[in-house]
Design an enzyme around this catalytic site. Structure first.
Site, short mmCIF file in Angstrom:
data_model
loop_
_atom_site.label_atom_id
_atom_site.label_comp_id
_atom_site.label_asym_id
_atom_site.label_seq_id
_atom_site.Cartn_x
_atom_site.Cartn_y
_atom_site.Cartn_z
CG PHE A 128 -1.84 1.25 1.20
CD1 PHE A 128 -2.91 1.34 0.32
CD2 PHE A 128 -1.57 2.34 2.02
CE1 PHE A 128 -3.72 2.47 0.28
CE2 PHE A 128 -2.38 3.48 1.99
CZ PHE A 128 -3.45 3.54 1.13
CG ASP A 215 5.58 3.57 1.89
OD1 ASP A 215 5.60 4.11 3.02
OD2 ASP A 215 4.56 3.52 1.19
CE LYS A 244 -0.79 5.44 7.97
NZ LYS A 244 -0.42 4.88 6.67
#
Ligand SMILES: *Cc1c(COP(=O)(O)O)cnc(C)c1O
Length: 391
Positions: A128, A215, A244
């Site tokens: 993702f 990532d 995040k």
């Protein structure tokens, strides 16, 4: 009141009014223990006093000037991140998907500088990377891509944790310029690769002069028990993306570079109005400061293992449990059957959890979780899982 929110989400039937540490309170003043932390965002906890103070103080001084001018706090934050990651340059964005967008643009520029006109990036199935067009095209999940074709070209999907699949692509396809991976797949189900996977990817990238792009939007900033998950593997990527936990809820993302990733994006090739503004940078600097002072990197290891071992003990006899795994405080409990229904059952018991990839209960608690709170999560959720399975 009419609902004027576009229907892109299916929110659970609860509205939170305030938080403190690992707790949230809804509008009826019911207290919840938060084992998801806004999807790995609120690592230093809710309503963290130093962060609240820093945001207020910064708001009184300066929120935004734009990247038309030097931003001292941005420079300071870039310094801190580069020192922690042993990397060299940072581009600041406002979200994870935008950080990945920068990384993908960087890989394309890198290719064009080498004279490769039709570059390809190897990405993993089950990955993702976000919801903008390039990021969703990189994402290895057709459910996220469906209905948005034509996708952005230039991504080759291989099985995750399969080094031979990468080798094969590199041997057959001369236009591959980068390999982009999560060190642990988050949305894909807390998938932890073999211990030497990243090292082997690093070696292949060096051999083929490819960019290694990691990532770390979910894994970064102490979540897995290191500042960045790649530090478990004794390597450094050429490009790393963060978001995040970086702002603990204040929107900020980052794309870091070093080695062959450095110096590729130059003046005029990329930008963002809000990216790295004084407010977001002040928040992120405070988050890093709190993480250092409270030694959250080690806490993530200790509490993460405590929780995982607790579940292993409590659920040892349950056949329907396929696996219980963690890297620090990224924790997955995989069931045989789909179990998204558990989220609402847990909510009714005032415990916030997540289920991803259908069958994997995912826990991403705030890293400031106490031992007692960790034990509460283990006891409460073990009982819920047992009664869920019995039905
Ligand atoms: C959450 C996430 C993203 C997307 O971040 P947004 O801020 O939602 O755009 C990208 N990659 C990974 C690994 C993520 O966990």
């Amino acid at each position: 009141m009419a609902n004027n929110i576009m229907a892109t989400y299916s929110p659970l039937p609860v509205t939170f009014a305030k938080g403190e540490g690992a707790y949230l309170w809804d509008t009826e003043d019911r207290q919840y223990l938060d084992a998801i932390a806004g999807i790995a965002v609120c690592s230093i906890g809710h309503a963290q006093p130093e962060l609240a103070e820093a945001i207020y103080d910064q708001a009184k001084q300066l929120l935004h000037t734009s990247n038309l001018y030097h931003i001292g706090l941005q420079q300071e934050l870039a310094n801190q991140l580069c020192a922690l990651a042993t990397m060299d340059e940072v581009f600041f964005s406002n979200s994870g998907t935008e950080a990945n967008e920068a990384a993908i643009k960087l890989a394309r520029r890198y290719a064009h500088q080498k004279g490769i006109k039709n570059p390809k990036i190897i990405v993993a199935k089950g990955s993702f990377h976000g919801r903008t067009l390039a990021a969703l095209s990189a994402t290895g999940n057709q459910a996220i891509q469906k209905g948005f074709e034509p996708l952005v070209e230039g991504f080759v999907h291989v099985d995750y944790n399969d080094i031979d699949a990468i080798k094969q692509q590199l041997d057959n396809e001369k236009s591959i310029v980068a390999i982009m991976l999560e060190p642990v797949q988050g949305e894909g189900g807390v998938n932890i690769p073999e211990a030497d996977y990243l090292q082997q990817v690093r070696a292949l990238c060096d051999q083929h002069e490819c960019l290694m792009i990691l990532d770390e939007i979910q894994t970064g900033l102490c979540r897995t028990g290191e500042w960045f998950a790649f530090q478990h593997s004794n390597i450094v990527p050429d490009v790393m993306t963060l978001a995040k936990a970086l702002g603990n809820g204040v929107p900020i993302g980052a794309c870091l570079t070093t080695g062959r990733g450095a110096g590729v994006l130059t003046a005029g090739t990329h930008g963002s109005t809000f990216g790295g503004n004084p407010l977001a940078c002040r928040a992120a600097l405070t988050v890093i400061d709190v993480m250092k002072k409270s030694d959250l990197k080690n806490q993530a290891n200790i509490i993460g293992d405590l929780i995982t071992n607790g579940f292993r003990k409590n659920l040892v006899d349950i056949e329907e449990i396929v696996d219980i795994r963690n890297k620090g405080m990224m924790i997955g409990i995989e069931l045989e059957e789909n179990c998204p229904g558990l989220v609402k059952i847990a909510l009714e018991s005032q415990l916030l959890i997540n289920v991803t990839a259908g069958k994997v209960i995912r826990l991403l608690p705030p890293l400031i979780l106490s031992t007692e709170q960790a034990e509460t999560i283990v006891q409460q959720l073990s009982e819920l899982i047992k009664s869920f399975i019995k039905k």
